[in-house]
Structures are given as structure tokens and as C-alpha cells.
Design a protein around this motif. Structure first.
Motif, PDB file in Angstrom:
ATOM      1  N   ASP A 189       0.871  -1.302  -0.005  1.00  0.00           N
ATOM      2  CA  ASP A 189      -0.053  -0.168   0.068  1.00  0.00           C
ATOM      3  C   ASP A 189       0.907   1.360   0.005  1.00  0.00           C
ATOM      4  O   ASP A 189       0.519   2.310  -0.728  1.00  0.00           O
ATOM      5  CB  ASP A 189      -1.006  -0.166   1.284  1.00  0.00           C
ATOM      6  N   ALA A 190       2.084   1.249   0.782  1.00  0.00           N
ATOM      7  CA  ALA A 190       2.731   2.336   0.845  1.00  0.00           C
ATOM      8  C   ALA A 190       3.452   2.561  -0.564  1.00  0.00           C
ATOM      9  O   ALA A 190       3.680   3.681  -0.903  1.00  0.00           O
ATOM     10  CB  ALA A 190       3.635   2.333   1.965  1.00  0.00           C
ATOM     11  N   TYR A 191       4.056   1.566  -1.043  1.00  0.00           N
ATOM     12  CA  TYR A 191       4.729   1.449  -2.393  1.00  0.00           C
ATOM     13  C   TYR A 191       3.931   1.898  -3.384  1.00  0.00           C
ATOM     14  O   TYR A 191       4.096   2.795  -4.439  1.00  0.00           O
ATOM     15  CB  TYR A 191       5.034   0.123  -2.475  1.00  0.00           C
ATOM     16  N   ALA A 192       2.700   1.514  -3.409  1.00  0.00           N
ATOM     17  CA  ALA A 192       1.706   1.953  -4.497  1.00  0.00           C
ATOM     18  C   ALA A 192       1.432   3.497  -4.230  1.00  0.00           C
ATOM     19  O   ALA A 192       1.161   3.931  -5.343  1.00  0.00           O
ATOM     20  CB  ALA A 192       0.218   1.254  -4.285  1.00  0.00           C
ATOM     21  N   GLY A 193       1.411   4.095  -3.030  1.00  0.00           N
ATOM     22  CA  GLY A 193       1.010   5.516  -3.052  1.00  0.00           C
ATOM     23  C   GLY A 193       2.083   6.511  -3.504  1.00  0.00           C
ATOM     24  O   GLY A 193       1.819   7.460  -3.815  1.00  0.00           O
ATOM     25  N   VAL A 194       3.427   5.901  -3.437  1.00  0.00           N
ATOM     26  CA  VAL A 194       4.525   6.553  -4.230  1.00  0.00           C
ATOM     27  C   VAL A 194       4.772   6.170  -5.360  1.00  0.00           C
ATOM     28  O   VAL A 194       5.497   7.129  -6.082  1.00  0.00           O
ATOM     29  CB  VAL A 194       5.650   6.566  -2.887  1.00  0.00           C
TER      30      VAL A 194
END
Length: 139
Positions: free
Chosen positions: A44-49
Motif C-alpha cells: 500500500d505504501a509502495y503503491a502510494g509513491v
């Protein structure tokens, strides 16, 4: 060995070994270009950036997809008994489906998604099929 079984083994071997190459290159990219402040295991964090990352962060994913597909297709074409190019393109299709899935889960910039989908899979599978068939003709 039955040619159909051998061709199935060729595709599976190409898929597995191409995937190993893919993951080695992805891991190398994360080592050389770590995304600051992001745990790459946190999807989720990776997809956000992803949409805001600089192009350098997409070099190794592209190389991983292209070279993994190329090596997998070479292996499939080399191991196959018949339909060498078809086996290579099947490997390319499997990698393309995986690439579409990853681009859906981790949406990157449009330029990367287009480049990845249009260049890294089917063209590399075709090239791998040509290389694998050439090697088959010389052995």
C-alpha cells in the motif's frame, strides 16, 4: 519423451527461470535505488509513491521484465521439441499477464506502463524465440 509434455516443460522452465532472473534484477534495483522511507514489502505504501517516483526507479523493473521475458523465451524455444516460437511467445504472454497484474496493483506513471507493456514482453519473447531457434539449428 512425448513432444507435448516436452513443450509444456519448456514453457514452465522458461517461466520459472525467467521469473528468477526477474526477481534478481528487481532486488538489485531496490538495492541500488532504494525508495527513501518506504518498505518495499508494504504494497500500500509502495503503491502510494509509485506515480511520483523519478524515472531512475523504473530502470530495473523494466530491465527485469524485459530480460526475464527474454531469457524465459530463449529457454522455452531451446527446450521445446516443436513450435519453438509459439512456446517462446506463450512465455511472453504469461509474463505480459503478470506485468499487467503488477501494473494494476502498483500503478506507476503512464509512460512506464505503456513502455513496459509494449516493449518488455511480446517483443522480447519474439527475440528470445529467434535466439532460441537459432541455437537449436546449430546444435
Amino acid at each position: 519423451m512425448n513432444p507435448i509434455v516436452r513443450n509444456i516443460i519448456a514453457v514452465v522452465a522458461g517461466w520459472i527461470l525467467g521469473s528468477v532472473i526477474n526477481m534478481l534484477l528487481i532486488n538489485a534495483g531496490h538495492s541500488l535505488f532504494p525508495v527513501p522511507g518506504i518498505d518495499i514489502n508494504d504494497m500500500d505504501a509502495y503503491a502510494g509513491v509509485m506515480p511520483d517516483l523519478e524515472p531512475k526507479y523504473f530502470l530495473f523493473p523494466f530491465l527485469a521484465h524485459a530480460i526475464g521475458t527474454l531469457i524465459g523465451a530463449i529457454i522455452a524455444a531451446k527446450v521445446a521439441v516443436t513450435h519453438h516460437m509459439k512456446m517462446a511467445l506463450i512465455v511472453g504472454g504469461i509474463f505480459l499477464l503478470g506485468g499487467i497484474t503488477v501494473n494494476y496493483m502498483l500503478p506507476g506513471p503512464t509512460w512506464f506502463t505503456a513502455l513496459d507493456a509494449l516493449v518488455a514482453y511480446i517483443p522480447m519473447a519474439w527475440l528470445g524465440g529467434k535466439i532460441g531457434m537459432k541455437k537449436n539449428q546449430t546444435t
